[in-house]
Design an enzyme around this catalytic site. Sequence first.
Site, PDB file in Angstrom:
ATOM      1  N   ARG A 153     -31.427 -40.976  -4.303  1.00  0.00           N
ATOM      2  CA  ARG A 153     -30.097 -40.764  -3.734  1.00  0.00           C
ATOM      3  C   ARG A 153     -29.437 -42.073  -3.323  1.00  0.00           C
ATOM      4  O   ARG A 153     -28.254 -42.075  -2.945  1.00  0.00           O
ATOM      5  CB  ARG A 153     -30.189 -39.850  -2.504  1.00  0.00           C
ATOM      6  CG  ARG A 153     -30.670 -38.444  -2.810  1.00  0.00           C
ATOM      7  CD  ARG A 153     -30.374 -37.506  -1.648  1.00  0.00           C
ATOM      8  NE  ARG A 153     -31.081 -37.882  -0.430  1.00  0.00           N
ATOM      9  CZ  ARG A 153     -32.287 -37.434  -0.091  1.00  0.00           C
ATOM     10  NH1 ARG A 153     -32.927 -36.606  -0.903  1.00  0.00           N
ATOM     11  NH2 ARG A 153     -32.839 -37.801   1.045  1.00  0.00           N
ATOM     12  N   PRO A 206     -28.400 -51.168  12.314  1.00  0.00           N
ATOM     13  CA  PRO A 206     -28.972 -52.325  11.628  1.00  0.00           C
ATOM     14  C   PRO A 206     -28.666 -52.289  10.132  1.00  0.00           C
ATOM     15  O   PRO A 206     -28.699 -51.234   9.504  1.00  0.00           O
ATOM     16  CB  PRO A 206     -30.475 -52.170  11.886  1.00  0.00           C
ATOM     17  CG  PRO A 206     -30.571 -51.334  13.110  1.00  0.00           C
ATOM     18  CD  PRO A 206     -29.399 -50.397  13.056  1.00  0.00           C
ATOM     19  N   LYS A 216     -31.514 -49.190   4.103  1.00  0.00           N
ATOM     20  CA  LYS A 216     -31.718 -49.087   5.543  1.00  0.00           C
ATOM     21  C   LYS A 216     -32.920 -48.214   5.895  1.00  0.00           C
ATOM     22  O   LYS A 216     -33.039 -47.723   7.020  1.00  0.00           O
ATOM     23  CB  LYS A 216     -30.446 -48.545   6.203  1.00  0.00           C
ATOM     24  CG  LYS A 216     -29.235 -49.451   5.999  1.00  0.00           C
ATOM     25  CD  LYS A 216     -28.002 -48.913   6.696  1.00  0.00           C
ATOM     26  CE  LYS A 216     -26.804 -49.837   6.475  1.00  0.00           C
ATOM     27  NZ  LYS A 216     -25.602 -49.376   7.207  1.00  0.00           N
ATOM     28  N   ASN A 274     -21.315 -52.658   7.828  1.00  0.00           N
ATOM     29  CA  ASN A 274     -19.939 -53.015   8.123  1.00  0.00           C
ATOM     30  C   ASN A 274     -19.702 -54.524   8.156  1.00  0.00           C
ATOM     31  O   ASN A 274     -18.638 -54.999   7.785  1.00  0.00           O
ATOM     32  CB  ASN A 274     -19.520 -52.394   9.463  1.00  0.00           C
ATOM     33  CG  ASN A 274     -18.044 -52.067   9.502  1.00  0.00           C
ATOM     34  OD1 ASN A 274     -17.381 -52.045   8.468  1.00  0.00           O
ATOM     35  ND2 ASN A 274     -17.520 -51.817  10.685  1.00  0.00           N
TER      36      ASN A 274
END
Length: 269
Positions: free
Chosen positions: A121, A2, A52, A162
């Site tokens: 990060r 996702p 995410k 992507n």
Amino acid sequence: MPEGHTLHRLALLHQRRYEGTPVAVSSPQGRFAKDASLVDGRVLERAEAYGKHLFHVYGPDLVVHVHLGLYGTFTEEPLPVAEPRGQVRMRLVGPTHWTDLRGPNACRLLNDAEVDALRDRLGPDPLRADADPDLAWARISRSRTPVAVSLLDQSVIAGAGNVYRAEVLFRHGVHPLLPGRALDRGRWEAIWADLVVLMREGVRTGRIDTVRPEHDPEVTGREPRRDRHGGEVYVYRRAGLPCLVCGTPVSWSELSGRKLYWCSTCQPE
């Protein structure tokens, strides 16, 4: 996996259904049982997403962190609750709804310092109001790494995957192998602004649509895209099919272990 808009949709949904009320938290599977017991019965203060990653915040030093990975899913249902089906890592029960989490890459309890370290990060998230695109530009503009690789690097930009990577490069005529340091600042700012718009639309609709109105099926007379991912796109998973703009067959290859799609005419080297 996702992309970021999915996590932001989940955060908004969980915020709406569970925020400000005590919730029952358990782990029918057992792998999250110890951590679940520490937040079970507490008030969920807020749910938020960063890239995410999804965070359920229960108070100081009590934050449940979820990363869905490739296989993680939430199922959402109205009360009453049903018997667990399959390997349920975490079950959350509120006043009107309940949700089961299965197959995540990560589901763990973090303290505030650990959350800060994780966020440090990550690169800026186009869906967050506190995002600073200059941080991403500083990384990209100094790098020989292809732009297509940097766009998937979560330490550069958090949340893009992507599909958004392939589509935003097409929309701005950028060849995916262009080194970051060869990208001009104006083109970068246009790419970032486009990501913000496209990903916000993804949050609103729950699908990824990147095709401009003049290229919609209703306008061009072509068949709508039929794909389990949904959404109208220019190049993603359209290898060998004609480009919706120029008709050139869409190219594909693998780059850093991920499939890459582009139009050799609209995105020249």
